[in-house]
Write an enzyme that holds these catalytic residues in place. Structure first.
Site, PDB file in Angstrom:
ATOM      1  N   HIS A 121       4.132   1.348   2.170  1.00 26.71           N
ATOM      2  CA  HIS A 121       5.312   0.659   1.637  1.00 26.71           C
ATOM      3  C   HIS A 121       5.971   1.495   0.531  1.00 26.71           C
ATOM      4  O   HIS A 121       7.192   1.546   0.421  1.00 26.71           O
ATOM      5  CB  HIS A 121       4.914  -0.695   1.050  1.00 26.71           C
ATOM      6  CG  HIS A 121       4.342  -1.662   2.042  1.00 26.71           C
ATOM      7  ND1 HIS A 121       3.028  -2.041   2.036  1.00 26.71           N
ATOM      8  CD2 HIS A 121       4.917  -2.325   3.074  1.00 26.71           C
ATOM      9  CE1 HIS A 121       2.813  -2.915   3.009  1.00 26.71           C
ATOM     10  NE2 HIS A 121       3.940  -3.096   3.660  1.00 26.71           N
ATOM     11  N   GLN A 181       8.443  -1.692  16.738  1.00 25.14           N
ATOM     12  CA  GLN A 181       9.334  -2.468  15.871  1.00 25.14           C
ATOM     13  C   GLN A 181      10.536  -1.625  15.452  1.00 25.14           C
ATOM     14  O   GLN A 181      11.681  -2.103  15.444  1.00 25.14           O
ATOM     15  CB  GLN A 181       8.556  -2.935  14.649  1.00 25.14           C
ATOM     16  CG  GLN A 181       9.383  -3.600  13.583  1.00 25.14           C
ATOM     17  CD  GLN A 181       8.511  -4.128  12.468  1.00 25.14           C
ATOM     18  OE1 GLN A 181       7.951  -5.205  12.590  1.00 25.14           O
ATOM     19  NE2 GLN A 181       8.378  -3.375  11.391  1.00 25.14           N
ATOM     20  N   GLU A 234       7.381   4.273  10.802  1.00 25.74           N
ATOM     21  CA  GLU A 234       6.974   4.697  12.153  1.00 25.74           C
ATOM     22  C   GLU A 234       5.616   4.118  12.530  1.00 25.74           C
ATOM     23  O   GLU A 234       5.259   4.085  13.699  1.00 25.74           O
ATOM     24  CB  GLU A 234       6.923   6.227  12.224  1.00 25.74           C
ATOM     25  CG  GLU A 234       8.289   6.867  12.207  1.00 25.74           C
ATOM     26  CD  GLU A 234       8.236   8.372  12.429  1.00 25.74           C
ATOM     27  OE1 GLU A 234       7.133   8.963  12.347  1.00 25.74           O
ATOM     28  OE2 GLU A 234       9.314   8.949  12.663  1.00 25.74           O
ATOM     29  N   LYS A 235       4.850   3.680  11.549  1.00 31.03           N
ATOM     30  CA  LYS A 235       3.566   3.029  11.820  1.00 31.03           C
ATOM     31  C   LYS A 235       3.738   1.903  12.852  1.00 31.03           C
ATOM     32  O   LYS A 235       2.929   1.737  13.761  1.00 31.03           O
ATOM     33  CB  LYS A 235       3.007   2.501  10.500  1.00 31.03           C
ATOM     34  CG  LYS A 235       2.143   1.287  10.560  1.00 31.03           C
ATOM     35  CD  LYS A 235       0.749   1.628  10.942  1.00 31.03           C
ATOM     36  CE  LYS A 235      -0.220   0.478  10.831  1.00 31.03           C
ATOM     37  NZ  LYS A 235       0.317  -0.842  10.984  1.00 31.03           N
ATOM     38  N   HIS A 238       0.870  -1.189   0.000  1.00 29.99           N
ATOM     39  CA  HIS A 238       0.000   0.000   0.000  1.00 29.99           C
ATOM     40  C   HIS A 238       0.901   1.232   0.000  1.00 29.99           C
ATOM     41  O   HIS A 238       2.143   1.111  -0.094  1.00 29.99           O
ATOM     42  CB  HIS A 238      -0.933  -0.032   1.216  1.00 29.99           C
ATOM     43  CG  HIS A 238      -0.214  -0.261   2.513  1.00 29.99           C
ATOM     44  ND1 HIS A 238       0.652   0.657   3.055  1.00 29.99           N
ATOM     45  CD2 HIS A 238      -0.198  -1.328   3.356  1.00 29.99           C
ATOM     46  CE1 HIS A 238       1.143   0.189   4.176  1.00 29.99           C
ATOM     47  NE2 HIS A 238       0.656  -1.031   4.390  1.00 29.99           N
ATOM     48  N   SER A 247      -1.731  -3.303   5.579  1.00 32.18           N
ATOM     49  CA  SER A 247      -2.225  -4.434   4.784  1.00 32.18           C
ATOM     50  C   SER A 247      -3.460  -5.034   5.439  1.00 32.18           C
ATOM     51  O   SER A 247      -4.333  -5.577   4.762  1.00 32.18           O
ATOM     52  CB  SER A 247      -1.131  -5.497   4.663  1.00 32.18           C
ATOM     53  OG  SER A 247       0.058  -4.915   4.161  1.00 32.18           O
TER      54      SER A 247
HETATM   55  P1  AMP Z   1       4.743  -4.851   6.680  1.00 32.28           P
HETATM   56  O1  AMP Z   1       4.675  -5.283   5.249  1.00 32.28           O
HETATM   57  O2  AMP Z   1       3.413  -4.544   7.275  1.00 32.28           O
HETATM   58  O3  AMP Z   1       5.593  -5.763   7.526  1.00 32.28           O
HETATM   59  O4  AMP Z   1       5.506  -3.465   6.681  1.00 32.28           O
HETATM   60  C1  AMP Z   1       6.761  -3.325   6.056  1.00 32.28           C
HETATM   61  C2  AMP Z   1       7.341  -1.990   6.418  1.00 32.28           C
HETATM   62  O5  AMP Z   1       6.446  -0.963   5.993  1.00 32.28           O
HETATM   63  C3  AMP Z   1       7.526  -1.797   7.935  1.00 32.28           C
HETATM   64  O6  AMP Z   1       8.730  -1.088   8.166  1.00 32.28           O
HETATM   65  C4  AMP Z   1       6.320  -0.981   8.296  1.00 32.28           C
HETATM   66  O7  AMP Z   1       6.515  -0.198   9.452  1.00 32.28           O
HETATM   67  C5  AMP Z   1       6.179  -0.103   7.068  1.00 32.28           C
HETATM   68  N1  AMP Z   1       4.814   0.426   6.989  1.00 32.28           N
HETATM   69  C6  AMP Z   1       3.657  -0.276   7.060  1.00 32.28           C
HETATM   70  N2  AMP Z   1       2.595   0.557   7.012  1.00 32.28           N
HETATM   71  C7  AMP Z   1       3.110   1.814   6.918  1.00 32.28           C
HETATM   72  C8  AMP Z   1       2.524   3.126   6.835  1.00 32.28           C
HETATM   73  N3  AMP Z   1       1.197   3.305   6.846  1.00 32.28           N
HETATM   74  N4  AMP Z   1       3.351   4.182   6.749  1.00 32.28           N
HETATM   75  C9  AMP Z   1       4.704   4.010   6.743  1.00 32.28           C
HETATM   76  N5  AMP Z   1       5.310   2.812   6.822  1.00 32.28           N
HETATM   77  C10 AMP Z   1       4.525   1.728   6.905  1.00 32.28           C
END
Ligand code: AMP
Length: 281
Positions: free
Chosen positions: A37, A153, A148-149, A34, A186
């Site tokens: 990412h 982590q 930062e979301k 989204h 996601s």
């Molecule tokens: P994920 O695929 O959910 O594991 O996320 C992969 C990376 O994208 C991680 O570093 C998340 O913190 C970052 N991420 C997920 N959602 C957002 C968002 N809305 N804004 C900024 N970074 C995000």
């Protein structure tokens, strides 16, 4: 953009870039991409000559009752988005190659990895830290971008890199939001129309609590009101906490940079979010 699936295929491209003096930034993801990412990739592009994105739904960071099996997967769509965003190399490791027979190492943190998410997702940060350590080792990236979301982590990964003398610089990407404030995720795809309409209450409550703190409300009172608002809007509140932004240690409200972090559930869908807050004495 090339797609590679093994460490053996990854290495020659990265070695060639390094031999040419190019820097490499890594953007790790679990796919189902989204705008958040894509913000990560765009930041990575500004930080380094070459961008590697990884796509790996890491089984070790899901609990037995969590959504590993139904986590949305669409590699073709994700690859098209990443190519469009300017990723140079897409790394899509197999779970069996990441964690082969006999794999016996877990990277486990205390400090910032205790409390908050860890109280509700046992084993989650062990799974994250283990796979992030492997991705950083395999790519030898100069920089790695994290959102930062997922604020806890991000702090955990910074601690991991400092403690294990890993070479990557960790870069934080601000949270990308929908127009109504909901943090992109996601897992938002799991929300039906009614729950999707309620979901922005998470960010609204975080902002209202941060505003109350900046107005001088006592921390306990501001958190109590924020928690009440979240209990009204959500089926269940996991936590709303004020923590030190750098260490995630509990914050009593005396002149340090804070972070308000919250998690709440709509049906089986768990949403997390956070905002910065500077608490004056
Ligand atoms: P994920 O695929 O959910 O594991 O996320 C992969 C990376 O994208 C991680 O570093 C998340 O913190 C970052 N991420 C997920 N959602 C957002 C968002 N809305 N804004 C900024 N970074 C995000």
């Amino acid at each position: 953009m090339r797609t590679v699936r093994t460490a053996a295929d990854l290495a020659p491209t990265l070695d060639a870039w390094r031999a040419d003096g190019e820097t490499i930034a890594l953007a790790p993801t679990m796919g189902a991409l989204h705008g958040g990412h894509l913000a990560l990739v765009s930041l990575a592009r500004r930080r380094a000559d070459r961008v590697v994105a990884s796509l790996f739904v890491n089984p070790r960071q899901f609990g037995p009752d969590e959504d590993f099996a139904r986590y949305p997967r669409d590699e073709a769509r994700d690859a098209a988005l990443l190519r469009e965003a300017g990723v140079d190399l897409l790394y899509v490791p197999d779970a069996d190659a990441m964690f082969p027979e006999g794999f016996a190492t877990t990277v486990s943190l205390s400090g910032p990895a205790l409390g908050l998410e860890a109280d509700h997702r046992p084993g989650f940060f062990d799974g994250v830290a283990t796979v992030v350590a492997k991705l950083l080792a395999r790519t030898g990236a100069d920089e790695a971008v994290f959102g930062e979301k997922d604020y806890q982590q991000l702090v955990v990964v910074r601690r991991l890199v400092a403690d294990l003398d890993l070479r990557a610089r960790i870069v934080a990407c601000p949270t990308a939001r929908e127009s109504d404030g909901l943090a992109m995720s996601s897992r938002n795809a799991y929300l039906d129309a009614d729950r999707r309409a309620r979901a922005p209450a998470l960010y609204a409550a975080l902002r209202a609590t941060a505003a109350a703190l900046l107005d001088g409300a006592p921390v306990g009172e501001a958190l109590r009101e924020g928690r009440e608002a979240l209990r009204r809007a959500f089926d269940r509140l996991d936590y709303l906490e004020l923590r030190d932004a750098a260490t995630l240690a509990p914050l009593d409200g005396t002149g340090r940079t804070g972070r308000l972090l919250a998690a709440a559930r709509l049906g089986a869908t768990r949403l997390i979010d956070n905002v910065a807050v500077d608490v004056e004495g």
